[in-house]
Design an enzyme around this catalytic site. Structure first.
Site, PDB file in Angstrom:
ATOM      1  N   ARG A 106       0.827  -1.214   0.000  1.00  0.00           N
ATOM      2  CA  ARG A 106       0.000   0.000   0.000  1.00  0.00           C
ATOM      3  C   ARG A 106       0.860   1.262   0.000  1.00  0.00           C
ATOM      4  NH1 ARG A 106      -3.403  -0.619   5.333  1.00  0.00           N
ATOM      5  NH2 ARG A 106      -4.070  -2.323   4.010  1.00  0.00           N
ATOM      6  N   LYS A 137       3.386 -19.314   7.105  1.00  0.00           N
ATOM      7  CA  LYS A 137       2.856 -19.469   8.450  1.00  0.00           C
ATOM      8  C   LYS A 137       2.871 -18.113   9.162  1.00  0.00           C
ATOM      9  CE  LYS A 137       5.751 -20.436  11.883  1.00  0.00           C
ATOM     10  NZ  LYS A 137       6.735 -19.409  12.217  1.00  0.00           N
ATOM     11  N   HIS A 188       9.449 -23.150   5.884  1.00  0.00           N
ATOM     12  CA  HIS A 188      10.786 -22.991   5.287  1.00  0.00           C
ATOM     13  C   HIS A 188      11.768 -24.068   5.756  1.00  0.00           C
ATOM     14  CE1 HIS A 188      11.839 -20.806   9.012  1.00  0.00           C
ATOM     15  NE2 HIS A 188      13.102 -20.994   8.681  1.00  0.00           N
ATOM     16  N   GLU A 226      17.542 -21.685  19.550  1.00  0.00           N
ATOM     17  CA  GLU A 226      17.925 -20.373  19.025  1.00  0.00           C
ATOM     18  C   GLU A 226      18.591 -19.575  20.128  1.00  0.00           C
ATOM     19  OE1 GLU A 226      15.133 -18.584  16.059  1.00  0.00           O
ATOM     20  OE2 GLU A 226      13.703 -19.655  17.311  1.00  0.00           O
ATOM     21  N   ASP A 277       4.654 -21.113  17.198  1.00  0.00           N
ATOM     22  CA  ASP A 277       5.654 -20.547  16.291  1.00  0.00           C
ATOM     23  C   ASP A 277       6.590 -21.622  15.724  1.00  0.00           C
ATOM     24  OD1 ASP A 277       6.949 -18.207  15.134  1.00  0.00           O
ATOM     25  OD2 ASP A 277       8.605 -18.589  16.516  1.00  0.00           O
ATOM     26  N   HIS A 324       7.386 -26.364  12.150  1.00  0.00           N
ATOM     27  CA  HIS A 324       8.739 -26.869  11.885  1.00  0.00           C
ATOM     28  C   HIS A 324       9.044 -28.187  12.619  1.00  0.00           C
ATOM     29  CE1 HIS A 324       9.003 -22.947  10.223  1.00  0.00           C
ATOM     30  NE2 HIS A 324       9.426 -22.313  11.287  1.00  0.00           N
ATOM     31  N   LYS A 380      13.944 -19.973  22.666  1.00  0.00           N
ATOM     32  CA  LYS A 380      14.732 -18.773  22.373  1.00  0.00           C
ATOM     33  C   LYS A 380      15.663 -18.515  23.552  1.00  0.00           C
ATOM     34  CE  LYS A 380      11.784 -16.871  18.944  1.00  0.00           C
ATOM     35  NZ  LYS A 380      12.410 -17.066  17.641  1.00  0.00           N
TER      36      LYS A 380
HETATM   37  C1  BG6 Z   1      10.348 -18.894  12.099  1.00  0.00           C
HETATM   38  C2  BG6 Z   1       9.897 -18.444  13.458  1.00  0.00           C
HETATM   39  O1  BG6 Z   1       9.361 -19.645  11.463  1.00  0.00           O
HETATM   40  O2  BG6 Z   1      11.517 -19.681  12.227  1.00  0.00           O
HETATM   41  C3  BG6 Z   1      10.994 -17.682  14.160  1.00  0.00           C
HETATM   42  O3  BG6 Z   1       8.754 -17.623  13.330  1.00  0.00           O
HETATM   43  C4  BG6 Z   1      12.256 -18.489  14.201  1.00  0.00           C
HETATM   44  O4  BG6 Z   1      10.606 -17.322  15.484  1.00  0.00           O
HETATM   45  C5  BG6 Z   1      12.610 -18.997  12.814  1.00  0.00           C
HETATM   46  O5  BG6 Z   1      13.284 -17.663  14.693  1.00  0.00           O
HETATM   47  C6  BG6 Z   1      13.780 -19.966  12.867  1.00  0.00           C
HETATM   48  O6  BG6 Z   1      14.173 -20.236  11.550  1.00  0.00           O
HETATM   49  P1  BG6 Z   1      15.685 -20.595  11.215  1.00  0.00           P
HETATM   50  O7  BG6 Z   1      15.681 -20.890   9.766  1.00  0.00           O
HETATM   51  O8  BG6 Z   1      16.489 -19.382  11.589  1.00  0.00           O
HETATM   52  O9  BG6 Z   1      16.032 -21.762  12.077  1.00  0.00           O
END
Ligand code: BG6
Length: 530
Positions: A88, A187, A217, A255, A274, A279, A379
């Site tokens: 936008r 997602k 991903h 992470e 999340d 994943h 995290k």
């Molecule tokens: C995302 C989450 O899908 O994946 C994030 O929303 C997360 O919170 C991320 O940090 C981790 O992806 P990767 O590829 O860095 O392991």
């Protein structure tokens, strides 16, 4: 020159008969793969136009534009590949191209090839200002797309999920959702089963399932795809891949970062939505699924769906508090120094959102009966490391004297990131005199050493799979909904729970209850070192 003709030409001097029958024997798709292997050449995808909604957002800047640029450097984009950014924002083409140039400078390592391709890549990009939830700008978009008839049209919804329905409805109404069109959604698809169904209904009202690409991903990561190769291209593991030989499986996605600038979104999601719903469960599926008959989209997704539907419901166990632990980080320290707690990062001291989850899951079928799958993600853990550890059963009887040392069970460690690779831990004799002393040592295959080169980002593979029309690495509607069916009871119990998440210090491996969760079973988390 079409691929088949190229192969025929290549075969001609060597095997004239084979050259003649090449067209009869192979599909064009087979031949693209064959020629890729034979010559290591990259095959261009078909002409396409990619429309990115949310073009000025984080996903487009950090992932999509850099991924497309990398594929352009590799020579995989045909001359007729165009990118239209839509948002936008009142930008003109030059201003958006300048943003794209910056995104690439920020996220792609400089190289001679990058410098040589940049102008060519930027010339593919244009921009249209349009509302996702209003009709403004849509006539312009439809007019622009009319110039790309005959190409594959990919609509990438890199927007907030609450806009998916509105955008799809307009794609339909403005006549942009015809057979040549595919839609890609990211997602989170919903925040529970009911809302996921609503999103899927809204998208499905316009696009049939075979033109909907739901991205996870993790499925595009090289090491995750390699899990399929490891399991199904080697005869070694499959006979052992069951409860008779495997004691338990651990999946860790750790992470080191906190919630950074995403606290607003994250606080409405938490680690379970999340990371686990998508994943982690996808990784579990790839480990646990039966071999599909072929590596085709529905064959693979049918097998993953069976796993999701075989997951033991956690609701009753949860009430005993044994099989799941949720945690939230408080202030602590990491390699870079002190870090704040989650509540301070969020600026709200009352949040009960979890930043860590550990779960003992079970797949209730013949292959996996009695084999726990321990999952943990969080995290602000000590390092960024993701691993799948297959722990085999101990040997049934030792022929060695006690002085030889403890005989550990074999372990297969699949490292997803960083330093992608596979380690098979085996007992070996310590070299040298002094009798038999045994030690667990790894057969170590680092992908970087074995293959060298750059490890492509997951989006490079996934975006071009959409253009190719290959849904194998995308989640089907029923998978997403089966995953939510398993997650929903946990969310419900948490929302009624009086007890908040257990606190853990940033820079540690989560609350002590997560260690108790596995140690209660006489097992321990395998130490993961980044
Ligand atoms: C995302 C989450 O899908 O994946 C994030 O929303 C997360 O919170 C991320 O940090 C981790 O992806 P990767 O590829 O860095 O392991």
């Amino acid at each position: 020159m079409p691929t088949i003709e190229k192969l025929a030409k290549w075969l001609c001097p060597v095997f004239p008969k084979a050259a003649l029958s090449a067209r009869a024997c192979f599909t064009d798709h087979d031949l693209m793969d064959v020629t890729t292997v034979m010559t290591s050449r990259v095959i261009q995808v078909v002409p396409f136009v990619l429309v990115v909604f949310g073009a000025t957002g984080d996903l487009a800047r950090r992932k999509l534009l850099p991924a497309l640029f990398q594929r352009d450097i590799a020579g995989q984009l045909p001359a007729e590949a165009s990118i239209i950014g839509v948002s936008r924002g009142a930008l003109d083409k030059a201003a958006y191209v300048a943003q794209a140039r910056k995104a690439i400078a920020d996220h792609v390592a400089p190289s001679d090839e990058a410098a040589a391709t940049l102008a060519h890549f930027l010339a593919r990009i244009s921009y249209i200002q349009a509302d996702a939830d209003g009709d403004a700008g849509w006539d312009r978009l439809a007019g622009a797309l009319a110039a790309y008839a005959g190409r594959v049209h990919v609509f990438y919804l890199a927007t907030a999920p609450n806009l998916f329905g509105a955008i799809c409805e307009r794609l339909g109404r403005f006549g942009l959702a015809g057979d040549q069109a595919r839609v890609v959604v990211e997602k989170p698809i919903g925040k529970d089963l009911a809302s996921a169904r609503a999103v899927n209904d809204a998208v499905g009202a316009v696009f049939p399932e075979d033109r909907v690409y739901r991205i996870d991903h993790y499925l595009g990561k090289e090491a995750v795809q390699n899990l399929l190769a490891l399991r199904f291209a080697n005869g070694l593991f499959e006979p052992l891949w069951n409860a008779a030989h495997i004691d338990h499986v651990q999946i860790t996605v750790a992470e080191s970062l906190g919630v950074e600038g995403r606290a607003g979104y994250y606080d409405t999601a938490g680690a379970l939505r999340d990371m686990v719903q998508n994943h982690m469960l996808q990784l579990l599926c790839l480990v646990a699924m039966e071999p599909p008959a072929i590596l085709g989209a529905d064959a693979v997704r049918d097998e993953k769906l069976k796993v999701l539907r075989s997951l033991k419901k956690l609701d009753t166990d949860l009430l005993c508090g044994h099989n799941i632990v949720r945690g939230q980080y408080r202030a602590g320290a990491q390699a870079g120094g002190p870090v704040p707690g989650y509540l301070d990062e969020l600026g709200d001291q009352s949040s009960t959102t979890e930043t860590f989850v550990a779960i003992k899951a079970e797949v209730q079928n013949w292959r996996w009966a009695g084999v726990p799958f321990y999952l943990r993600t969080g995290k602000r853990l000590p390092s960024r490391v993701s691993e799948i550890v297959i722990n085999f059963r101990p040997i049934p009887h030792s022929v060695f004297a006690a002085a030889a040392g403890r005989i550990e069970a074999n372990r297969l460690v699949i490292r997803l990131q960083p330093d992608e690779g596979v380690k098979l831990w085996l007992m070996s004799k310590d070299p040298g005199p002094g009798g038999m002393r045994l030690r667990l040592v790894p057969l170590d295959m680092s992908f970087a050493t074995a293959f060298g080169g750059r490890n492509p980002d997951a989006y490079e593979r996934l975006v071009l799979d959409v253009v190719r029309g290959d849904q194998t690495l995308f989640m089907r509607r029923d998978e997403v909904e089966a995953a939510w069916s398993w997650i929903d009871p946990i969310l419900q119990i948490w929302s009624n729970a009086a007890e908040p998440p257990k606190s853990y210090t940033a820079g540690t491996w989560g609350p002590s209850a997560a260690i108790a969760l596995i140690e209660r079973d006489g097992r321990t988390w395998v130490e993961t070192i980044a």
